[in-house]
Design a protein around this motif. Structure first.
Motif, PDB file in Angstrom:
ATOM      1  N   THR A 236       0.842  -1.200   0.000  1.00 22.82           N
ATOM      2  CA  THR A 236       0.000   0.000   0.000  1.00 22.82           C
ATOM      3  C   THR A 236       0.872   1.243   0.000  1.00 22.82           C
ATOM      4  O   THR A 236       1.794   1.352   0.806  1.00 22.82           O
ATOM      5  CB  THR A 236      -0.917   0.011   1.241  1.00 22.82           C
TER       6      THR A 236
ATOM      7  N   GLU B 295       0.316   5.262   0.310  1.00 29.41           N
ATOM      8  CA  GLU B 295      -0.732   6.204   0.711  1.00 29.41           C
ATOM      9  C   GLU B 295      -0.140   7.596   0.859  1.00 29.41           C
ATOM     10  O   GLU B 295       0.926   7.751   1.447  1.00 29.41           O
ATOM     11  CB  GLU B 295      -1.296   5.718   2.046  1.00 29.41           C
ATOM     12  N   ASP B 296      -0.837   8.600   0.310  1.00 28.41           N
ATOM     13  CA  ASP B 296      -0.356   9.969   0.498  1.00 28.41           C
ATOM     14  C   ASP B 296      -1.481  10.857   1.006  1.00 28.41           C
ATOM     15  O   ASP B 296      -2.654  10.501   0.937  1.00 28.41           O
ATOM     16  CB  ASP B 296       0.242  10.524  -0.807  1.00 28.41           C
ATOM     17  N   SER B 297      -1.081  12.013   1.521  1.00 38.17           N
ATOM     18  CA  SER B 297      -2.047  12.979   2.076  1.00 38.17           C
ATOM     19  C   SER B 297      -2.218  14.155   1.118  1.00 38.17           C
ATOM     20  O   SER B 297      -2.494  15.269   1.547  1.00 38.17           O
ATOM     21  CB  SER B 297      -1.553  13.468   3.436  1.00 38.17           C
TER      22      SER B 297
ATOM     23  N   SER C 251      -9.534   7.203  -3.366  1.00 43.74           N
ATOM     24  CA  SER C 251      -9.140   8.600  -3.333  1.00 43.74           C
ATOM     25  C   SER C 251     -10.358   9.502  -3.461  1.00 43.74           C
ATOM     26  O   SER C 251     -11.380   9.095  -4.011  1.00 43.74           O
ATOM     27  CB  SER C 251      -8.159   8.911  -4.460  1.00 43.74           C
TER      28      SER C 251
ATOM     29  N   THR D 212      -4.790   6.446  -1.946  1.00 45.92           N
ATOM     30  CA  THR D 212      -4.233   5.194  -1.439  1.00 45.92           C
ATOM     31  C   THR D 212      -4.259   4.169  -2.564  1.00 45.92           C
ATOM     32  O   THR D 212      -5.333   3.867  -3.105  1.00 45.92           O
ATOM     33  CB  THR D 212      -5.059   4.677  -0.246  1.00 45.92           C
TER      34      THR D 212
ATOM     35  N   HIS E 293      -3.397   0.310  -3.546  1.00 48.37           N
ATOM     36  CA  HIS E 293      -3.102  -1.032  -3.035  1.00 48.37           C
ATOM     37  C   HIS E 293      -2.682  -1.919  -4.212  1.00 48.37           C
ATOM     38  O   HIS E 293      -3.455  -2.071  -5.175  1.00 48.37           O
ATOM     39  CB  HIS E 293      -4.342  -1.677  -2.409  1.00 48.37           C
TER      40      HIS E 293
END
Ligand code: ADP
Ligand code: MG
Length: 115
Positions: free
Chosen positions: A48, A50-52, A100, A107, A109
């Motif tokens: 995974t 994942e970003d902000s 998203s 995110t 996967h």
């Protein structure tokens, strides 16, 4: 492509996109887990990324894996990052899921058959 090279390419492409989505500052998380998927049987490994960052609008989401699709300015985006990820993962009989929404980060996967 060797498996290790392929997975490096997948991680680089996803993390570069995360970087691009977070100008200034942000949070990048890379996780791994064992996984299974209903209806697919067998054992899978899930990676995974994942970003902000800015997130992906719903009207854009269905296009992001298309070759040459980019929302970046000319000269910055090739639109090949996610198409390459998709190709590498498919070749190994895995798949990619995305979650998203605008302003809520993204995110990705990646599921691969466990070896
Ligand atoms: N982590 C992300 N956050 C927001 N949008 C993303 C993210 N990853 C990909 N995208 C969207 O998907 C498009 C296609 O990505 P990609 O195939 O890597 O091409 P490129 O990065 O060259 O634009 C990007 O232009 C962007 O709109
Ligand atoms: Mg890219």
């Amino acid at each position: 492509m060797a498996t290790v090279t392929g997975m490096q390419q997948v991680l680089v492409n996803l993390t570069v996109n995360a970087r691009d989505a977070m100008p200034g500052r942000g949070r990048l998380v890379i996780r791994t887990a064992n996984a299974s998927r209903p209806g697919h049987g067998g054992r899978y490994v899930r990676i995974t990324v994942e970003d902000s960052g800015a997130g992906i609008p719903p009207e854009v989401l269905p296009k992001i894996f298309e070759p040459f699709f980019t929302t970046k300015p000319v000269g910055e985006g090739t639109g090949l990052g996610l198409a390459t990820v998709y190709g590498i993962v498919k070749q190994r009989e895995g798949w990619v899921d995305v979650e998203s929404a605008p302003g809520r980060g993204a995110t990705f996967h990646v599921y691969l058959p466990a070896a």
